[in-house]
Design a protein around this motif. Sequence first.
Motif, mmCIF file in Angstrom:
data_model
loop_
_atom_site.group_PDB
_atom_site.id
_atom_site.type_symbol
_atom_site.label_atom_id
_atom_site.label_comp_id
_atom_site.label_asym_id
_atom_site.label_seq_id
_atom_site.Cartn_x
_atom_site.Cartn_y
_atom_site.Cartn_z
ATOM 1 N N ASN A 87 42.700 4.882 -9.770
ATOM 2 C CA ASN A 87 43.468 5.811 -8.839
ATOM 3 C C ASN A 87 43.160 7.251 -9.353
ATOM 4 N N GLU A 90 46.388 9.677 -9.389
ATOM 5 C CA GLU A 90 46.792 9.594 -10.823
ATOM 6 C C GLU A 90 46.053 10.055 -11.876
ATOM 7 N N MET A 310 46.094 6.152 -1.949
ATOM 8 C CA MET A 310 46.271 6.546 -3.512
ATOM 9 C C MET A 310 47.481 7.176 -3.903
#
Length: 530
Positions: A87, A90, A310
């Motif tokens: 991701n 992240e 995401m």
Amino acid sequence: MSRRFILAVFTLLASVLDFGEAARILAVFPAVSVSHQVVFRKLTLALNKRGHELFVVTPSPVNDPSLKNYTEIDTSIQYNEKDALPNLIELRGKVDWFGFFEVFEPMVTEQVAQIFEHPDLKKLYDPNSGEKFDLILMQMFTYPGLMALAERFKAPMIGIVSASPQTSVQYAIGNPILHSDPSNWQLDMKIPGPPSWIPWKRLDNFIQTWRFIYYHRTVFLPKHQKIAEKYLGNDIPDLHDLEKNISLIFVNQQGPISFARPNVPKVIEIGGFHVTDNIKPLPKDLKKVLDEATQGFIYMSLGSNVKSNMLSEKARNAFITAFSKLPYKVIWKFEDDQLEGKPDNVIILKWAPQQSILAHPNIKLFIYQGGLQSTEEAVSHAVPLIGFPVMSDQDMNLRKMVSVGVAKKLEITKINEDDFLEAIRTVAGDDGYKQRMLNLRSLLKDKPHDILENAIWWTEHVIRHKGAPHLHSTTADEPWYQRQDMDIIAFLTSLFVISLILSLLVFYKCIIYSIRLFSHPTVKKSKKRN
């Protein structure tokens, strides 16, 4: 008389059109991103229309059977590798720019081998194929092993990038390295960044920039050298030499929406290729919604690489809550089938006809990730912006948009409802953002020549002259310490240190001598008294 007239008209047309001789061009565009591919595609299609024969290696083929002398080698299998990436939202905040590169590096290295393995490409570069090309058109973006194809076909090479060149390419061609200049991709990629004390921040920028250049040249390029040698033989030149001797590079930058920086002559600006004047009609249902949005609507898309699904639950809820308090319709490119808690004024689409949406007169604001192609489209349609950069050049693009007063930049890992709402109300409610965007669009359109035609001219210039060594900067041949005058600085520093040491020694000797001089008579007098 009529025959002479026809002949004269034909001669005049030929001189005006100046098509020249048709060339065979091998175009290699490995990037698994449609936003990159649309830039390259516009150039190859224009070159094909010009009469040249194209062989295009791409994961996003146009698949148009009506095209003649346009052969595509489909490498869409590369998208399977991309799906395995972590991701990206992240990842932001946990790593710096170099950390992002380390995440992508195994994928692109594997993809270079996959492309070399493609049976249709193998047929072309097989030593006994008899294939010849007049030019290699190569995407310059983390796939350096493929540059060896230029040596295999003994053809000049033109690089092309869909954004400004990354630092390693800047270094290779002899461009000055600007560690703390806003045109540097690598600024602001580490969240939280270094302390606000300016000298320390500049030192951090310096270290991160040269760390990446060093890694690229001593680790990454040698890896790709081995891959290229595996498929093309051990006698191919060093990739460092192929990279620095590239004929020229098409850079997808446009002055008004990019930070100005010094460039060597082989850097040719292109830009806005993919932005079309022929806007496709909206789907009927969507058109009805946007036409009826009399108070205006907002469009949100995080692009093709960074996706809305995401987003963390906290960030997603902040977006949802903020949107629910707006008087506007919201068109949100959201990749999942459902959006839990979706307000009535929000419409989600898995795919959105972005240019058609941006061209609609009722649009108030575009919320995006800072991608260059989306930035070009927004400016072309004079739509103010709010940006949430995630990676690559997105921070840099938004720095520029904020600097000219047409956007606000927020941090996607720290998003909260209040800051987001304030940004929306400021940008959508202040006519100044719209007016400045209109002024920027006017500036962008005021050009001395057609950029696509200019790119075609430079392409054919390289073909005609079998390269462009006259554009080569001798700076590219110098070691790093000479480019930065580090040898001179080291020499002068050494002289200063030696002079300082000698001066201190002399001063020390003078002090000792003075002490002895003034203390000696005193000793003699004391002896006489005794």
